[in-house]
Design a protein around this motif. Structure first.
Motif, mmCIF file in Angstrom:
data_model
loop_
_atom_site.group_PDB
_atom_site.id
_atom_site.type_symbol
_atom_site.label_atom_id
_atom_site.label_comp_id
_atom_site.label_asym_id
_atom_site.label_seq_id
_atom_site.Cartn_x
_atom_site.Cartn_y
_atom_site.Cartn_z
ATOM 1 N N ALA A 127 2.961 -8.360 3.407
ATOM 2 C CA ALA A 127 2.514 -8.789 2.074
ATOM 3 C C ALA A 127 1.568 -7.755 1.474
ATOM 4 N N LEU A 128 0.656 -7.253 2.275
ATOM 5 C CA LEU A 128 -0.286 -6.246 1.800
ATOM 6 C C LEU A 128 0.440 -4.965 1.419
ATOM 7 N N SER A 129 1.392 -4.548 2.240
ATOM 8 C CA SER A 129 2.107 -3.300 1.963
ATOM 9 C C SER A 129 2.933 -3.387 0.689
ATOM 10 N N GLN A 130 3.398 -4.588 0.363
ATOM 11 C CA GLN A 130 4.177 -4.764 -0.859
ATOM 12 C C GLN A 130 3.285 -4.801 -2.098
ATOM 13 N N ALA A 131 2.006 -5.086 -1.897
ATOM 14 C CA ALA A 131 1.076 -5.143 -3.027
ATOM 15 C C ALA A 131 0.598 -3.757 -3.434
ATOM 16 N N PHE A 132 0.690 -2.789 -2.521
ATOM 17 C CA PHE A 132 0.227 -1.438 -2.824
ATOM 18 C C PHE A 132 1.347 -0.608 -3.433
ATOM 19 N N PRO A 133 0.985 0.392 -4.215
ATOM 20 C CA PRO A 133 2.024 1.275 -4.760
ATOM 21 C C PRO A 133 2.630 2.122 -3.642
ATOM 22 N N GLY A 134 3.836 2.551 -3.859
ATOM 23 C CA GLY A 134 4.499 3.398 -2.874
ATOM 24 C C GLY A 134 5.623 2.664 -2.175
ATOM 25 N N ASN A 169 4.059 2.060 3.692
ATOM 26 C CA ASN A 169 2.790 1.322 3.633
ATOM 27 C C ASN A 169 2.630 0.426 4.855
ATOM 28 N N LEU A 170 3.705 -0.267 5.230
ATOM 29 C CA LEU A 170 3.661 -1.148 6.394
ATOM 30 C C LEU A 170 3.448 -0.350 7.675
ATOM 31 N N SER A 171 4.080 0.793 7.782
ATOM 32 C CA SER A 171 3.886 1.658 8.949
ATOM 33 C C SER A 171 2.433 2.102 9.048
ATOM 34 N N ILE A 172 1.863 2.482 7.936
ATOM 35 C CA ILE A 172 0.452 2.882 7.906
ATOM 36 C C ILE A 172 -0.422 1.716 8.346
ATOM 37 N N TRP A 173 -0.118 0.521 7.855
ATOM 38 C CA TRP A 173 -0.921 -0.656 8.210
ATOM 39 C C TRP A 173 -0.828 -0.949 9.705
ATOM 40 N N ILE A 174 0.398 -0.932 10.252
ATOM 41 C CA ILE A 174 0.572 -1.202 11.684
ATOM 42 C C ILE A 174 -0.133 -0.134 12.506
ATOM 43 N N GLY A 175 0.064 1.132 12.124
ATOM 44 C CA GLY A 175 -0.589 2.220 12.847
ATOM 45 C C GLY A 175 -2.099 2.102 12.816
ATOM 46 N N TYR A 176 -2.640 1.768 11.647
ATOM 47 C CA TYR A 176 -4.094 1.598 11.526
ATOM 48 C C TYR A 176 -4.569 0.414 12.354
ATOM 49 N N ARG A 177 -3.810 -0.652 12.323
ATOM 50 C CA ARG A 177 -4.165 -1.856 13.078
ATOM 51 C C ARG A 177 -4.223 -1.567 14.578
ATOM 52 N N LEU A 178 -3.322 -0.699 15.046
ATOM 53 C CA LEU A 178 -3.238 -0.422 16.476
ATOM 54 C C LEU A 178 -4.173 0.692 16.952
ATOM 55 N N ARG A 179 -4.309 1.770 16.148
ATOM 56 C CA ARG A 179 -5.051 2.938 16.619
ATOM 57 C C ARG A 179 -5.939 3.582 15.549
#
Length: 185
Positions: free
Chosen positions: A57-64, A69-79
């Motif tokens: 949901a967050l990744s769909q709210a951001f531009p791009g 965006n979802l990959s960035i979020w998962i990557g940030y969440r993990l590491r």
């Protein structure tokens, strides 16, 4: 909120890069979020389904591009930020190279009806994956009437009344944020 499904240490940056690379180069058309969910929630259990859907949901709210965006979020969440970079590069770089090679190859066979039929089949499969992801997200919203009403209203506004997507998001997003805020309080 559920606790994360992760039971061991976060994956290494190389493991994350390779996992995102594999998904990026083996997934065609839409439906990548479905592949990401299957890989990282069900198979690897790096994050929970609830966390994934929140990130989606967050990744769909951001531009791009949503899956980047979802990959960035998962990557940030993990590491953290290094994980975000590894995940984004894994998703983008290898698939970009494959896309360039495929574009060159398609230019050679673009006159073939078989090539166009194959692409139609790939598109149908991608739509099926997107539908599966949408139904999962819809099921997630059924836990409370307010998110369901926001989802239904958004669908009706865009699909039935064909209102402008940006305008609908500008109305629906604050409503959704307010509902989540009230529910969390």
């Amino acid at each position: 909120m559920n606790t994360p499904a992760q039971t061991s240490a976060p994956p290494s940056l190389l493991t994350m890069f390779l996992a995102f690379s594999r998904i990026g180069i083996t997934s065609f058309g839409g439906g990548l979020s479905g592949w990401l969910m299957r890989e990282f929630v069900r198979q690897r259990r790096w994050i929970s389904e609830e966390e994934f859907l929140s990130g989606l949901a967050l990744s769909q709210a951001f531009p791009g591009i949503n899956v980047v965006n979802l990959s960035i979020w998962i990557g940030y969440r993990l590491r953290g930020r290094n994980g975000a970079l590894a995940a984004a590069l894994g998703m983008v770089l290898p698939s970009m190279c494959v896309a360039i090679v495929m574009a060159v190859a398609f230019a050679q066979v673009s006159h073939s009806k078989t090539a166009h039929l194959a692409l139609a089949g790939i598109a149908a499969a991608a739509i099926g994956l997107s539908l599966e992801m949408g139904l999962r997200a819809a099921r997630y919203t059924l836990r409370s009437p307010v998110p369901f009403l926001i989802m239904a209203g958004t669908f009706i506004a865009i699909f039935v009344f064909q209102l402008n997507l940006v305008g609908v998001v500008l109305v629906a997003a604050p409503c959704s944020i307010a509902a989540a805020w009230i529910r969390a309080a």
